[in-house]
Scaffold this motif. Structure first.
Motif, PDB file in Angstrom:
ATOM      1  N   SER A 257      27.376 -15.592 -10.822  1.00  0.00           N
ATOM      2  CA  SER A 257      28.148 -15.402 -12.169  1.00  0.00           C
ATOM      3  C   SER A 257      28.567 -13.855 -12.189  1.00  0.00           C
ATOM      4  CB  SER A 257      27.101 -15.664 -13.235  1.00  0.00           C
ATOM      5  OG  SER A 257      26.706 -17.062 -13.306  1.00  0.00           O
ATOM      6  N   THR A 258      27.607 -12.950 -11.932  1.00  0.00           N
ATOM      7  CA  THR A 258      28.326 -11.457 -11.927  1.00  0.00           C
ATOM      8  C   THR A 258      29.340 -11.372 -10.728  1.00  0.00           C
ATOM      9  OG1 THR A 258      25.991 -10.808 -12.733  1.00  0.00           O
ATOM     10  CG2 THR A 258      27.686  -9.296 -11.690  1.00  0.00           C
TER      11      THR A 258
ATOM     12  N   SER B 108      26.260 -10.477 -15.870  1.00  0.00           N
ATOM     13  CA  SER B 108      25.801 -11.814 -16.248  1.00  0.00           C
ATOM     14  C   SER B 108      24.186 -11.483 -16.888  1.00  0.00           C
ATOM     15  CB  SER B 108      26.151 -12.868 -15.469  1.00  0.00           C
ATOM     16  OG  SER B 108      25.615 -14.044 -15.772  1.00  0.00           O
TER      17      SER B 108
ATOM     18  N   ASP C  17      30.058  -6.515  -2.578  1.00  0.00           N
ATOM     19  CA  ASP C  17      28.932  -7.442  -2.799  1.00  0.00           C
ATOM     20  C   ASP C  17      27.718  -6.468  -2.168  1.00  0.00           C
ATOM     21  OD1 ASP C  17      26.902  -9.122  -2.895  1.00  0.00           O
ATOM     22  OD2 ASP C  17      27.889 -10.910  -2.377  1.00  0.00           O
TER      23      ASP C  17
ATOM     24  N   THR D  20      24.853 -10.098  -7.086  1.00  0.00           N
ATOM     25  CA  THR D  20      24.733 -11.620  -7.762  1.00  0.00           C
ATOM     26  C   THR D  20      23.765 -12.364  -7.015  1.00  0.00           C
ATOM     27  OG1 THR D  20      25.986 -13.074  -8.790  1.00  0.00           O
ATOM     28  CG2 THR D  20      26.853 -12.549  -6.524  1.00  0.00           C
TER      29      THR D  20
ATOM     30  N   PRO E 110      23.594  -8.382 -12.832  1.00  0.00           N
ATOM     31  CA  PRO E 110      22.796  -9.331 -13.515  1.00  0.00           C
ATOM     32  C   PRO E 110      21.416  -8.654 -14.097  1.00  0.00           C
ATOM     33  CG  PRO E 110      22.339  -9.998 -11.365  1.00  0.00           C
ATOM     34  CD  PRO E 110      23.373  -8.775 -11.358  1.00  0.00           C
TER      35      PRO E 110
ATOM     36  N   TYR F  15      28.620  -4.615  -6.901  1.00  0.00           N
ATOM     37  CA  TYR F  15      28.080  -5.498  -7.733  1.00  0.00           C
ATOM     38  C   TYR F  15      27.012  -6.241  -6.937  1.00  0.00           C
ATOM     39  CZ  TYR F  15      30.515  -9.278  -5.635  1.00  0.00           C
ATOM     40  OH  TYR F  15      30.840 -10.332  -4.492  1.00  0.00           O
TER      41      TYR F  15
END
Ligand SMILES: Cc1cc2nc3c(=O)[nH]c(=O)nc-3n(C[C@H](O)[C@H](O)[C@H](O)COP(=O)(O)O)c2cc1C
Length: 150
Positions: free
Chosen positions: A14-15, A93, A37, A10, A61, A8
């Motif tokens: 939030s994500t 998000s 990440d 971010t 996001p 992910y």
């Protein structure tokens, strides 16, 4: 052996919080999970795990009506891997339009992923209910992986 990889990006966290909860659901569902990440990892560090994993879950996001830059890069780099038939899922998000998850889903499908759930989108920071939905997503993906193995 890693069963599932959560990758992910971010910017404001939030994500990232969604990613942690999705991973919790995957673990609860009995899978061995790694979480990366993308702003703190390099592709070569997790490339082999991506190739071996049965499921790849991508979090992004929406930034300027698009997926995060790092997620776009990841999707391009995955073109060199054989991901055909792997289970895929997307979450993220967003603030107001939230189309990034659909774009990532479209690109994962064109890479050959078997995208098994609708993208999970949450506006801004996930609350308790949002985190519960993330854990449920993880659990549902784990169910698909276990279902394929049996
Ligand atoms: C520069 C910038 C551009 C953004 N563009 C969009 C957008 O086009 N559509 C949208 O739904 N949200 C947009 N957002 C809102 C973010 O998607 C939202 O704040 C989200 O919660 C950020 O997730 P993160 O905390 O994981 O970075 C934007 C935010 C920033 C900072």
């Amino acid at each position: 052996m890693v069963d599932a990889v959560v990758v992910y990006s971010t910017r404001s966290g939030s994500t990232g919080r969604m990613a942690k909860a999705v991973a919790e659901g995957l673990v609860e569902g009995g899978l061995d999970v790694k979480v990366y990440d993308l702003r703190r990892s390099i592709f070569e560090d997790f490339k082999e795990e991506l190739e071996k994993a049965k499921a790849v879950v991508v979090g992004t996001p929406t930034h300027d009506y698009m997926p995060a830059y790092e997620v776009n890069v990841l999707l391009s780099k995955m073109e060199e891997l054989n991901v055909k038939g792997k289970i895929g899922a997307v979450f993220g998000s967003y603030g107001w339009s939230g189309e990034a998850v659909y774009e990532v889903q479209r690109r994962m499908r064109s890479l050959g992923f078997n995208v098994v759930t609708d993208p999970l989108r949450i506006i801004e920071d996930p609350d308790g209910d949002g985190l519960r939905r993330c854990r449920e997503l993880g659990l549902a993906i784990a169910g698909k992986v276990k279902g394929e193995a049996s």
